[in-house]
Write an enzyme that holds these catalytic residues in place. Structure first.
Site, mmCIF file in Angstrom:
data_model
loop_
_atom_site.group_PDB
_atom_site.id
_atom_site.type_symbol
_atom_site.label_atom_id
_atom_site.label_comp_id
_atom_site.label_asym_id
_atom_site.label_seq_id
_atom_site.Cartn_x
_atom_site.Cartn_y
_atom_site.Cartn_z
ATOM 1 N N GLU A 60 0.772 -1.269 -0.046
ATOM 2 C CA GLU A 60 0.063 0.035 0.138
ATOM 3 C C GLU A 60 0.822 1.264 0.100
ATOM 4 O O GLU A 60 0.655 2.219 -0.730
ATOM 5 C CB GLU A 60 -0.930 0.036 1.143
ATOM 6 C CG GLU A 60 -1.871 -1.263 1.040
ATOM 7 C CD GLU A 60 -1.622 -2.498 1.535
ATOM 8 O OE1 GLU A 60 -0.474 -2.741 1.856
ATOM 9 O OE2 GLU A 60 -2.234 -3.526 1.019
ATOM 10 N N HIS A 129 -11.636 -5.911 8.564
ATOM 11 C CA HIS A 129 -12.366 -5.752 7.375
ATOM 12 C C HIS A 129 -13.265 -4.840 7.620
ATOM 13 O O HIS A 129 -14.336 -4.629 7.079
ATOM 14 C CB HIS A 129 -12.662 -6.909 6.735
ATOM 15 C CG HIS A 129 -11.853 -7.980 6.264
ATOM 16 N ND1 HIS A 129 -11.271 -8.808 7.014
ATOM 17 C CD2 HIS A 129 -10.895 -8.054 5.150
ATOM 18 C CE1 HIS A 129 -10.279 -9.623 6.562
ATOM 19 N NE2 HIS A 129 -10.050 -9.116 5.341
HETATM 20 C C1 LIG Z 1 -1.970 -5.012 4.382
HETATM 21 C C2 LIG Z 1 -2.799 -5.803 3.647
HETATM 22 N N1 LIG Z 1 -3.075 -5.558 2.376
HETATM 23 C C3 LIG Z 1 -3.943 -6.160 1.534
HETATM 24 C C4 LIG Z 1 -4.712 -7.279 2.211
HETATM 25 C C5 LIG Z 1 -5.778 -8.029 1.373
HETATM 26 N N2 LIG Z 1 -5.258 -9.320 0.995
HETATM 27 C C6 LIG Z 1 -5.578 -10.489 1.958
HETATM 28 S S1 LIG Z 1 -4.911 -11.870 1.408
HETATM 29 C C7 LIG Z 1 -4.140 -11.043 0.246
HETATM 30 C C8 LIG Z 1 -3.366 -11.910 -0.722
HETATM 31 C C9 LIG Z 1 -2.235 -12.429 -0.277
HETATM 32 O O1 LIG Z 1 -1.344 -13.331 -1.330
HETATM 33 P P1 LIG Z 1 -0.078 -14.156 -0.687
HETATM 34 O O2 LIG Z 1 0.803 -13.290 0.285
HETATM 35 O O3 LIG Z 1 0.523 -14.423 -1.886
HETATM 36 O O4 LIG Z 1 -0.605 -15.305 0.309
HETATM 37 P P2 LIG Z 1 -1.937 -16.477 -0.052
HETATM 38 O O5 LIG Z 1 -3.222 -15.639 0.037
HETATM 39 O O6 LIG Z 1 -1.475 -16.749 -1.599
HETATM 40 O O7 LIG Z 1 -1.429 -17.659 0.885
HETATM 41 C C10 LIG Z 1 -4.602 -9.529 0.063
HETATM 42 C C11 LIG Z 1 -4.189 -8.997 -1.056
HETATM 43 C C12 LIG Z 1 -4.482 -7.537 3.440
HETATM 44 N N3 LIG Z 1 -5.158 -8.685 4.145
HETATM 45 N N4 LIG Z 1 -3.592 -6.889 4.227
#
Ligand SMILES: Cc1ncc(C[n+]2csc(CCOP(=O)(O)OP(=O)(O)O)c2C)c(N)n1
Ligand SMILES: [Mg+2]
Lengths: 337, 415
Positions: A60, A129
């Site tokens: 972000e 959220h």
């Molecule tokens: C600071 C923050 N930004 C955005 C999100 C929204 N978000 C939740 S999971 C996710 C994807 C994460 O992907 P990855 O790190 O590859 O983990 P995976 O879900 O594949 O295990 C996002 C963008 C969040 N939870 N926290």
């Protein structure tokens, strides 16, 4: 005129802004190919190409920082933070950079940009959220802070925000994305298609920043609300048979103090309501302003109805949410005083 | 796609989108057993190649081969198989429970069970994981009761987090499992700090950071690496590369510009890349890294190459952004099938015994679910109340919260 959900209205605003001005670029986590986890940017990449609507890495601070650089160059970024709860890693870029760029550079550099983010609870999203961090932005000089409560306003305010030359925090109450929510959480959702404020004109129009809207006229008490709480306020006033005037602030900074003062001077009573935590919430500012502008017209102390000073809970969501019961009690209190 | 002619911004795209026929032909997959196992006190500069290969133990003939083999007995491997099966069975049931409205939200670890399950097997009591939401395998393996997990999923009155947290965001200090945040990446540098405390106090307890491929883009990931490199505390930093971060593929976080493991090289960290669907390989590499930490030789960065087979969460539908059958072509196979194949090839297991164990596990998980649901689910039964929301905000409830609690109880008709 077609009825639209708030999501469709926001999408529509993007299409119009990008068509009208090729300086408008849109990016954020999952906003490109997929069109955003709430689908607010769907179709943009296909229509305007990957250079104008694209996916960002999960960073972000990077998203806002890069947008500031683009804005300084002359573009108009309209970026998405996936949930307002994830704006904190970008807070430094927002507060120390975007907000102050014009001032500290003597007007040489500016950051005309919109930072959109879904805000508020009511979807069982738990503490990460559901937050309503508007006060953290409204407190910062140099930022404008906007919160729509209807599809019509969402489109008009977003277009006005994109066209504005200052950085705008655009908070979208996610509980309102698909239908107006009046706080009666155990009743089934009424879709926007059943609501008058979902009439959204096709072409370009703006709803000016800094103008509140009286959404219900009344003589006895003024309710100051924004976002989801506008609908809760209208419903509570109706259910309690109180002749309340409900004002949808729409923009928190700059604030339409004229509309507020006129109303409270007429009613002599005021209740301020928001979903965010209480201590140092935006309601505190509103109470001060009402006291400053209307003290001699007041017949009762101004009441504040808010979320509690706890993290937003998951399963106790409806114990936290300032619904019709809490607001109703406050209305009775000011009416009896 | 109609890009305006003059723009040349580089926006990485996955090779396949819905409607395409996916292959993983571009992926270079070394033979099992090909990677060498260096001594734990090796100089990081001498093993830079291990950050760019894939360390694998189980061959296509289901044999454990090479220098990384034999870190586990047959009995231990069988326990590992059972852990992964319990995890997958639980995930499937709770996914269904979410569809039935018994909880708000669920996230499964489908396809990447080996990573957390095998890693946990190499840890000892006193060590601490700083996990993400997809490492419920750590809890299953460490013996955290399944009913406790389910009570949290259902937010019932026995929920250890008292209704405050989303279901998947577990916490169990006793089981070496740090409270999960909904905000990505924050825990990664915290793990390093925990390990620094271990070093400050002269202990050999290991801090373990976990992060997803997509989340390595966050500043906290880089903060974790620089602190780990600077202070050389006893930590293991794990990157679970399951190819996807919701709708964005690993290329957006630059996993194809250089491997995620190789991001440790600039910090002088020993960095290894391992087949995340190979239970034996994950365990062997984990053991190596933990031994390094315990011997006060410093941190290790590990990338697990795996595949997120299911949707990101119950709020997600991956058919909108990746080919429906992409998982079928995943070249590193399925972690459960592979470990099962290995045990059968060893002659210590059979398809029949596997089927019997699967049905026993199904019964065990169903019983846990019945027990938990009998207490309550999100909207029914015995639930946490307003008081649970106000407690633990501070050690002692300050006056303004006491006042708000009283008001809240009154509103709920309990005051
Ligand atoms: C600071 C923050 N930004 C955005 C999100 C929204 N978000 C939740 S999971 C996710 C994807 C994460 O992907 P990855 O790190 O590859 O983990 P995976 O879900 O594949 O295990 C996002 C963008 C969040 N939870 N926290
Ligand atoms: Mg991932």
């Amino acid at each position: 005129m077609a009825k639209k959900t708030m999501i469709e209205a926001i999408r529509d605003a993007h299409h119009i802004a990008m068509e009208a001005d090729e300086k408008v670029v849109v990016f954020g986590e999952d906003v490109g190919y997929f069109g955003g986890v709430f689908r607010c940017t769907a179709g943009l990449q296909e229509k305007f190409g990957k250079a104008r609507c694209f996916d960002a890495p999960i960073c972000e601070g990077g998203i806002v920082g890069a947008a500031i650089g683009m804005a300084a160059y002359g573009l108009r970024p309209c970026i998405e933070i996936q949930f307002a709860d994830y704006a904190y890693p970008a807070y430094d870029q927002i507060v120390s950079e975007a907000a102050r760029l014009r001032h500290r550079s003597g007007g040489q550099f500016t950051a005309p940009m919109v930072i959109r983010m879904p805000t508020g609870g009511g979807i069982f999203g738990g503490q990460t959220h559901s937050q309503s961090p508007e006060a953290l932005f409204a407190h910062v000089s140099g930022l404008k802070t906007v919160i729509p409560s209807t599809p019509y306003d969402a489109k008009g305010l977003l277009l006005a925000s994109i066209e504005d030359n200052d950085p705008v925090i655009f908070l979208e109450p996610k509980r309102l994305y698909n239908g107006p929510f009046d706080g009666e959480h155990d009743k089934s959702i009424v879709p926007w298609s059943k609501h008058d404020d979902a009439e959204v004109p096709d072409g370009h129009y703006t709803v000016p920043l800094g103008k509140a809207k009286i959404v219900r006229e009344g003589k006895d008490v003024t309710i100051l609300a924004y976002g989801t709480m506008v609908h809760v306020a209208k419903k509570t006033a109706e259910d309690q048979g109180i002749d309340a005037e409900v004002i949808d602030l729409r923009t928190l900074v700059p604030l339409d103090t004229e509309t507020i003062a006129q109303s409270v001077q007429k009613t002599g009573r005021c209740v301020v309501v928001h979903e965010a935590t209480r201590t140092c919430g935006y309601g505190a500012e509103l109470v001060s302003i009402v006291n400053e502008l209307c003290f001699w017209a007041l017949e009762a102390p101004v009441e504040r109805v808010t979320g509690w000073d706890t993290p937003y809970p998951h399963s106790q969501e409806w114990d936290y949410f300032p619904g019709p019961k809490r607001l109703g009690a406050a209305l009775n209190q000011v009416m009896e005083a | 796609m109609t890009d305006t002619g003059r723009s040349y911004l580089h926006v990485p795209e996955p090779s396949f989108r819905p409607g395409d026929k996916p292959t993983f032909d571009e992926m270079i997959i070394p033979k099992a057993g090909a990677a060498r196992r260096p001594p734990v006190d090796v100089h990081p500069d001498d093993i830079q190649d291990l950050a760019r290969t894939i360390i694998r133990v189980m061959s296509s003939d289901n044999e454990a081969v090479g220098e990384w083999a034999a870190s586990l007995s047959d009995e231990e491997a069988l326990e590992g198989l059972k852990d992964m099966m319990r995890l997958r069975t639980m995930d499937a049931r709770l996914l269904r429970a979410q569809r039935q409205g018994k909880t708000s939200f669920y996230m499964q670890a489908l396809g990447e069970e080996a990573v957390a399950c095998a890693f946990q097997k190499a840890l000892e009591p006193g060590d601490m994981n700083f996990p993400t939401y997809r490492q419920q395998g750590l809890l299953i393996t460490s013996g955290y009761p399944m009913t406790s997990m389910m009570n949290q999923i259902f937010s019932n009155s026995q929920d250890p987090m008292k209704g405050r947290q989303l279901g998947n965001l577990y916490s169990s200090k006793e089981h070496g499992f740090f409270s999960i945040s909904g905000n990505l990446a924050t825990q990664f540098v915290q793990a390093v700090g925990w390990a620094m405390a271990s070093a400050i106090e002269g202990n050999d307890r290991v801090g373990v950071g976990w992060i997803g491929d997509g989340s390595t883009a966050e500043g906290d990931f880089h903060a974790g690496l620089v602190f780990a490199s600077t202070y050389q505390p006893p930590c293991v930093l794990n990157i679970v590369n399951n190819q996807w971060a919701i709708s964005t593929y690993q290329g957006i976080a630059r996993g194809n510009a250089a491997t995620f493991a190789s991001k440790g090289l600039a910090f002088g960290l020993p960095s290894l890349r391992v087949d995340g669907n190979d239970y034996l390989a994950v365990h062997a590499v984990a053991k190596w890294a933990i031994e390094r930490a315990r011997k006060r030789l410093g941190p290790t960065l590990i990338e697990y190459v795996t595949y997120r087979e299911g949707a990101h969460s119950t709020s997600d539908d991956p058919s909108a952004y990746r080919p429906k059958d992409e998982a079928d072509g995943w070249p590193l196979g399925d972690p459960i099938e592979r470990l099962k194949g290995y045990l059968i090839a060893r002659g210590v297991w059979s398809e029949d015994r596997y089927a019997q164990m699967a049905s026993e596990i199904e019964d065990e998980v169903a019983a846990a679910q019945r027990e938990s649901e009998a207490i309550g689910t999100l909207l029914e039964g015995d639930k946490p109340g307003p008081r649970d929301m106000f407690e633990d905000v501070y050690e002692e409830m300050p006056p303004h919260l006491r006042e708000q609690l009283a008001q809240s109880l009154k509103e709920a008709g309990e005051g």
